[in-house]
Every structure is written in C-alpha cells, then in structure tokens.
Design an enzyme around this catalytic site. Structure first.
Site, short mmCIF file in Angstrom:
data_model
loop_
_atom_site.label_atom_id
_atom_site.label_comp_id
_atom_site.label_asym_id
_atom_site.label_seq_id
_atom_site.Cartn_x
_atom_site.Cartn_y
_atom_site.Cartn_z
N HIS A 185 0.83 -1.21 0.00
CA HIS A 185 0.00 0.00 0.00
C HIS A 185 0.86 1.25 0.00
CE1 HIS A 185 -2.44 3.07 2.30
NE2 HIS A 185 -3.21 2.83 1.26
N GLU A 225 2.20 1.89 -3.47
CA GLU A 225 1.17 2.48 -4.33
C GLU A 225 1.09 3.99 -4.12
OE1 GLU A 225 -2.95 3.93 -3.63
OE2 GLU A 225 -2.87 1.83 -2.95
N HIS A 226 1.16 4.43 -2.86
CA HIS A 226 1.14 5.86 -2.56
C HIS A 226 2.38 6.56 -3.13
CE1 HIS A 226 -2.01 6.81 0.66
NE2 HIS A 226 -2.30 5.59 0.22
N GLU A 255 -4.24 7.66 8.08
CA GLU A 255 -5.23 6.75 7.48
C GLU A 255 -5.49 5.56 8.40
OE1 GLU A 255 -5.95 4.52 3.16
OE2 GLU A 255 -4.12 5.68 3.53
#
Length: 431
Positions: free
Chosen positions: A47, A50-51, A127
C-alpha cells in the site's frame, strides 16, 4: 464489441475493448501482487508503494505528475487490494499516449525520495488512525484477521504504525523488483481507441520492463475461523458472521455470489426483509462473498443498537438455516437478474470494464465473454443453492463484534445453534 489481447516480447499482456462511441479512454496497469504478497516484516509495504508511485520519477516531480495529467483534464489514481495493485487513468482519446507515458514512468523510474517517503508515511499513519476510529472499517479488519489468523491474506492492507514507519526507500525498491514483473502484469484499456495503436504505445514504454518477478507467489491460504470481540463505548454494535467461502476457480464460486444476493443483496433479500423490515432489529444488514485465488469468505454484516444484539444474532442464524432447507425459484431468478444487470451496467463504464477485463486476465488468463458468464449463472438451480447453504452454514463460523457487544452470545452457543436442527421461531442464545 470484443476484447483483443496481445502479448509483448517480454511477456506483458495488453488488452483492449474498443467502444467507438466514447471520446475517452480508461486504462491501467494491474499487477498480481497485493498485501498477501508481503513478508511478515513488510506488512503495509504494498500500500505504501502504491502511494509513493506518484511522488516523483527521474523526469517528473510529484507536482509534475499531477499537473501533466490534469492539464489535459485527465485523472490518475491507484489502489491496493489483497491480491492486486492497480495504477490507472482516464483521459480523452487524443491524450492516451500521455497517460501511457505517465503510468510507464512511475512503474519504470519511481525514485521513492526519502523526504517524500517520510511525508507519505505520516499520511498513512493518519489513514490507519482514521480506520481504527471508524467502527465499520475496524470490524472488517478484525474479521479477516480472525478468519485467516496468522496469515498475510488476513492482515490489514494499511499495515501497522510500527511497520509503516520502518520502511526505507531501498525496501520499496526491493519489494517492487521482487513482485513486479511482466509475467504478473496486464495493461488494459477500454474506450475510444484502436488496439494496434495502443499496443505500439505500450511496447514503446513498457517493452523493456523486466520479464519476470523475482520471487515465488504467496503460499496457499486457509480459512481458520474463530471469535473476536471488542467492547467499545459506541452508539451501535458492528457484528459480522462469517464462513469459509469459495475461490474464484471452484465450482461453487458463482453459486456463492448468488446466494449472498438472495440472503442479503438488496431490499427484497431475506435478511433485509426479516431482520430489518419485519422485526426492526438493525438499521443495516447485508451479505457478501469475497473470492480469492485459493480461498474465499462468506459473511453477513449487521449494525444495531445495544438493546437488540442478543435477539439479532439468533434471527440471522435462523435465516441461514432456512436457506439450507429451501430456496424459492423466484429468489434465484431475482438474484440472477440482479447479477446480470450489475454486469451489464458495468460494461457501460469504461473504467469498470477495464478493471473487469484485467481481473479476468490475472485470474483466468483470458477474458470471459458475457455469454459464458450467463451460461454459468443459468446452470444454477435451487437444489444446488440449498445444498451449498447446508454445507456452508454448518462449517466453523467466524464471529467478530465491535461496540457495546457484552450481551452477544458466546461463540460456542452460536456454533452449536448452526449445527442443531432449526427451531421456529429462533430462540435467544444464552449469554
């Protein structure tokens, strides 16, 4: 309209569906690598990668990536799931070469600058905190962790504060080198484009991408089941009951999808009508089935007030038992119609269509024609769904609850009721 598929010299699969009436194109690169591909010390790195893909390359800063695509009115984004990571864009047809160039740039030459990395780690920590503070998000994280205990497939995609803060630029590069290879990637576009032109553009920019990922695919996962409860001072209780589902490739996958719609796929579904409309025991209830490449999970999620927790669960269990005794032909026909309508409507969105084609290529190695999907749905019978229900809902459950759940029956009582002959009306379970 039909899907055209080509394979580049490095093994990269390129597929398109031309929709000539559209002026736009949705395109993306899908990688068969997600959170379940992480090692234990890499929890959350897929993840984070991806950021970081949008935080600068050798020829574009993070700002230039954003302005280059938005100067032509386009959109770009990415997402990480359990088994895949996708980088995608949507632009007008004349700007397709630019979109391909940007996507190729972030895959071929992302820098993972340490300053940008520190900033993005802070964003992901926020997040993670937001997910923890959102009960209907947190309960699903606990649900998968319980159903697939001590396995990467059950872990939160976001990672933990400790793991996310620990990652370095070098670790991101190493993960990408191990996991991203042409043999595990597909490039798909749908909209106003020509297949041959798209293939040439992709070949020019991604034809030199490494042909193979550097590591083995993840180990086989297995459903475990069990119980997790977390008492929180909240206005409502979040409850999920789960069972072992079916993988994409097995015979009962589509039957499980349809069964979830019959039980909790809309306002006419059994759970919505019995639990919410007739008894008023919750404000939200639905069923779902998630398939993976080697396993799956079937679940029922309900949100209710503290006073109704002890009555809610027995009623849900009673409906599950009824499904193992009888399913009406009209229910099957309605669920089939819902499924078909959902597939047809998704074909009207180029972004949805590109994503659908990519999933099929990664899972089955080929696009699945609508007629084949309809044949599979048409082969389902009420006898088959009833048999599936009887087997599914007598297996070991997963019980996950968060909020004011002190009155929820013990796990053993829930498990025993599922195994016992049905009683009418369903009894309250001993707390």
């Amino acid at each position: 309209m039909s899907v055209e598929v080509s394979r580049l010299s490095n093994g990269l699969t390129v597929a398109t569906e031309t929709l000539p009436h559209l002026e736009s194109v949705a395109l993306g690169v899908w990688v068969k690598s997600g959170s379940r591909n992480e090692r234990d010390d890499e929890h959350g790195i897929a993840h984070l990668l991806e950021h970081m893909a949008f935080k600068g390359t050798g020829k574009r800063t993070a700002l230039q990536i954003a302005t280059d695509i938005e100067d032509v009115g386009g959109e770009i984004n990415a997402t990480t799931s359990v088994e895949t990571t996708a980088f995608y864009a949507r632009v007008l047809r004349d700007d397709l070469p630019l979109a391909i160039d940007i996507l190729a740039d972030i895959l071929m030459d992302s820098r993972f600058d340490p300053v940008e990395l520190e900033r993005e780690q802070h964003v992901i920590l926020q997040e993670i905190g937001a997910a923890h503070d959102t009960p209907d998000d947190a309960v699903f994280d606990r649900f998968t962790e319980t159903a697939f205990r001590h396995q990467a497939i059950g872990r939160s995609i976001l990672g933990t504060p400790e793991t996310v803060k620990s990652f370095t630029s070098e670790q991101l590069h190493r993960f990408m080198e191990r996991q991203y290879g042409a043999d595990r990637m597909v490039v798909v576009a749908a909209g106003g484009l020509r297949h041959d032109e798209f293939v040439r553009e992709v070949e020019a920019r991604l034809g030199s991408f490494r042909d193979k990922a550097d590591t083995a695919l993840p180990q086989y996962s297995h459903y475990v089941g069990g119980d997790y409860r977390e008492n929180r001072d909240l206005m409502d209780a979040q409850i999920i009951l789960g069972f072992e589902g079916r993988a994409y490739h097995v015979r009962d996958f589509y039957a499980s999808q349809v069964l979830s719609m019959i039980l909790g796929g809309g306002m006419s579904s059994r759970l919505f009508q019995e639990v919410r409309e007739k008894r008023g025991l919750c404000y939200s209830v639905y069923a779902f089935h998630w398939g993976f490449s080697d396993t799956g999970i079937f679940g029922i999620h309900a949100a209710t007030g503290e006073a109704d927790v002890d009555e809610l669960v027995p009623v849900i269990l009673g409906e599950l038992q009824k499904a193992g005794e009888r399913i009406e032909q009209a229910e099957l026909d309605r669920a089939r119609a819902q499924y078909r309508a959902g597939l047809m409507m998704s074909r009207e969105s180029p972004a949805s269509r590109a994503s659908q084609i990519a999933r099929q290529l990664l899972l089955y190695g080929r696009p699945i024609e609508m007629e084949e999907l309809m044949d599979r749905l048409g082969a389902l019978t009420v006898e088959r769904l009833t048999d599936l229900s009887a087997r599914l809902f007598t297996s070991k459950p997963t019980v996950t609850a968060l909020g004011p759940v002190g009155s929820l029956a013990p796990f053993e009582s829930i498990r025993d009721m599922l195994a016992a002959p049905r009683r009418t009306p369903p009894r309250r379970l001993a707390g």
